[in-house]
Design a protein around this motif. Sequence first.
Motif, PDB file in Angstrom:
ATOM      1  N   SER A 136     139.769 -19.932  49.902  1.00  0.00           N
ATOM      2  CA  SER A 136     139.737 -21.354  49.374  1.00  0.00           C
ATOM      3  C   SER A 136     139.977 -20.660  47.920  1.00  0.00           C
ATOM      4  N   HIS A 137     140.700 -21.664  46.956  1.00  0.00           N
ATOM      5  CA  HIS A 137     141.038 -21.083  45.805  1.00  0.00           C
ATOM      6  C   HIS A 137     140.306 -22.416  44.951  1.00  0.00           C
ATOM      7  N   LEU A 138     139.352 -22.367  44.138  1.00  0.00           N
ATOM      8  CA  LEU A 138     138.758 -23.692  43.246  1.00  0.00           C
ATOM      9  C   LEU A 138     139.190 -23.245  41.823  1.00  0.00           C
ATOM     10  N   LYS A 139     140.474 -23.466  41.352  1.00  0.00           N
ATOM     11  CA  LYS A 139     140.620 -23.305  39.945  1.00  0.00           C
ATOM     12  C   LYS A 139     139.800 -23.958  39.026  1.00  0.00           C
ATOM     13  N   ASP A 140     139.107 -25.031  39.360  1.00  0.00           N
ATOM     14  CA  ASP A 140     138.367 -25.689  38.142  1.00  0.00           C
ATOM     15  C   ASP A 140     136.927 -24.855  38.099  1.00  0.00           C
ATOM     16  N   LEU A 141     136.426 -23.870  39.077  1.00  0.00           N
ATOM     17  CA  LEU A 141     135.507 -23.098  38.681  1.00  0.00           C
ATOM     18  C   LEU A 141     135.712 -21.950  38.122  1.00  0.00           C
ATOM     19  N   GLY A 142     137.118 -21.702  37.558  1.00  0.00           N
ATOM     20  CA  GLY A 142     137.405 -20.340  37.112  1.00  0.00           C
ATOM     21  C   GLY A 142     137.044 -20.584  35.476  1.00  0.00           C
ATOM     22  N   ASP A 143     136.776 -19.303  34.965  1.00  0.00           N
ATOM     23  CA  ASP A 143     136.644 -19.300  33.318  1.00  0.00           C
ATOM     24  C   ASP A 143     137.618 -19.555  32.623  1.00  0.00           C
ATOM     25  N   PRO A 144     137.677 -20.436  31.781  1.00  0.00           N
ATOM     26  CA  PRO A 144     138.849 -20.956  30.963  1.00  0.00           C
ATOM     27  C   PRO A 144     139.288 -19.537  29.887  1.00  0.00           C
ATOM     28  N   LYS A 145     140.344 -19.676  29.441  1.00  0.00           N
ATOM     29  CA  LYS A 145     140.743 -18.789  28.583  1.00  0.00           C
ATOM     30  C   LYS A 145     139.914 -18.588  27.282  1.00  0.00           C
ATOM     31  N   ALA A 146     139.335 -19.317  26.884  1.00  0.00           N
ATOM     32  CA  ALA A 146     138.539 -19.365  25.610  1.00  0.00           C
ATOM     33  C   ALA A 146     137.374 -18.448  26.116  1.00  0.00           C
ATOM     34  N   GLY A 147     136.721 -18.746  27.335  1.00  0.00           N
ATOM     35  CA  GLY A 147     135.331 -17.962  27.771  1.00  0.00           C
ATOM     36  C   GLY A 147     135.859 -16.660  28.033  1.00  0.00           C
ATOM     37  N   ARG A 148     137.212 -16.468  28.616  1.00  0.00           N
ATOM     38  CA  ARG A 148     137.440 -15.068  28.995  1.00  0.00           C
ATOM     39  C   ARG A 148     137.685 -14.311  27.429  1.00  0.00           C
ATOM     40  N   GLU A 149     138.152 -14.652  26.566  1.00  0.00           N
ATOM     41  CA  GLU A 149     138.203 -14.229  25.408  1.00  0.00           C
ATOM     42  C   GLU A 149     136.812 -14.168  24.751  1.00  0.00           C
ATOM     43  N   ALA A 150     135.792 -14.869  24.765  1.00  0.00           N
ATOM     44  CA  ALA A 150     134.407 -14.427  24.198  1.00  0.00           C
ATOM     45  C   ALA A 150     133.983 -13.368  25.086  1.00  0.00           C
ATOM     46  N   MET A 151     134.181 -13.305  26.135  1.00  0.00           N
ATOM     47  CA  MET A 151     133.543 -11.951  26.929  1.00  0.00           C
ATOM     48  C   MET A 151     134.165 -10.806  26.597  1.00  0.00           C
ATOM     49  N   ARG A 152     135.604 -10.911  26.362  1.00  0.00           N
ATOM     50  CA  ARG A 152     136.375  -9.626  26.059  1.00  0.00           C
ATOM     51  C   ARG A 152     135.908  -9.089  24.693  1.00  0.00           C
ATOM     52  N   ARG A 153     135.327 -10.097  23.863  1.00  0.00           N
ATOM     53  CA  ARG A 153     134.295  -9.731  22.271  1.00  0.00           C
ATOM     54  C   ARG A 153     133.258  -9.386  22.467  1.00  0.00           C
ATOM     55  N   GLY A 154     132.711  -9.511  23.797  1.00  0.00           N
ATOM     56  CA  GLY A 154     131.447  -9.147  23.845  1.00  0.00           C
ATOM     57  C   GLY A 154     130.262 -10.295  23.576  1.00  0.00           C
ATOM     58  N   ASP A 155     130.982 -11.390  23.394  1.00  0.00           N
ATOM     59  CA  ASP A 155     130.109 -12.557  22.950  1.00  0.00           C
ATOM     60  C   ASP A 155     129.749 -13.380  24.118  1.00  0.00           C
ATOM     61  N   TYR A 156     128.420 -12.822  24.558  1.00  0.00           N
ATOM     62  CA  TYR A 156     128.113 -13.821  25.996  1.00  0.00           C
ATOM     63  C   TYR A 156     127.485 -15.152  25.712  1.00  0.00           C
ATOM     64  N   PRO A 157     126.555 -15.215  24.486  1.00  0.00           N
ATOM     65  CA  PRO A 157     126.451 -16.442  24.141  1.00  0.00           C
ATOM     66  C   PRO A 157     127.458 -17.482  24.045  1.00  0.00           C
ATOM     67  N   GLY A 158     128.460 -17.007  23.444  1.00  0.00           N
ATOM     68  CA  GLY A 158     129.846 -18.045  23.185  1.00  0.00           C
ATOM     69  C   GLY A 158     130.534 -18.190  24.516  1.00  0.00           C
ATOM     70  N   PHE A 159     130.503 -17.321  25.451  1.00  0.00           N
ATOM     71  CA  PHE A 159     131.122 -17.476  26.808  1.00  0.00           C
ATOM     72  C   PHE A 159     130.251 -18.391  27.608  1.00  0.00           C
TER      73      PHE A 159
END
Length: 149
Positions: free
Chosen positions: A61-84
Amino acid sequence: MPSVLYTVGYEGANIIDFLRTLKDLGIKRLIDIRDVPVSRKRGFSKSALANALEEAGIAYSHLKDLGDPKAGREAMRRGDYPGFLEIYTFHIAKPSGQDALRAAVELAQESPSILLCYERSPALCHRTVVAKEMKLLAQFDVKNIGINP
């Protein structure tokens, strides 16, 4: 008695070891919570993964609406966990996120299930947030697993 809800990241895994681990755990359904279920890792893109799981007797089952949106993924790549966390918490609070969360709970209550995302470490992945939210809606014991060759 609470059901067990497993979570896994496929980072560093191969599809053979991945499927073996799921079968050993008795998993009957994989709930893919990636926003974009495409992978450079062989066997882990949506269609290939769904086919491999079906051959192994595991529903997909794929539940896309539980996926991390692009902005969240970008925050994690920057190491910004609070922002994510702020971005992702806002994202799943939307009606579509709440609907998907309830759907994930229903699926996980029907059969032994596992939440899937990429990151190996649950501390660095939104699947931990999803699992915590699911625990608020139903009784689950959450177990994070890794894939060992």
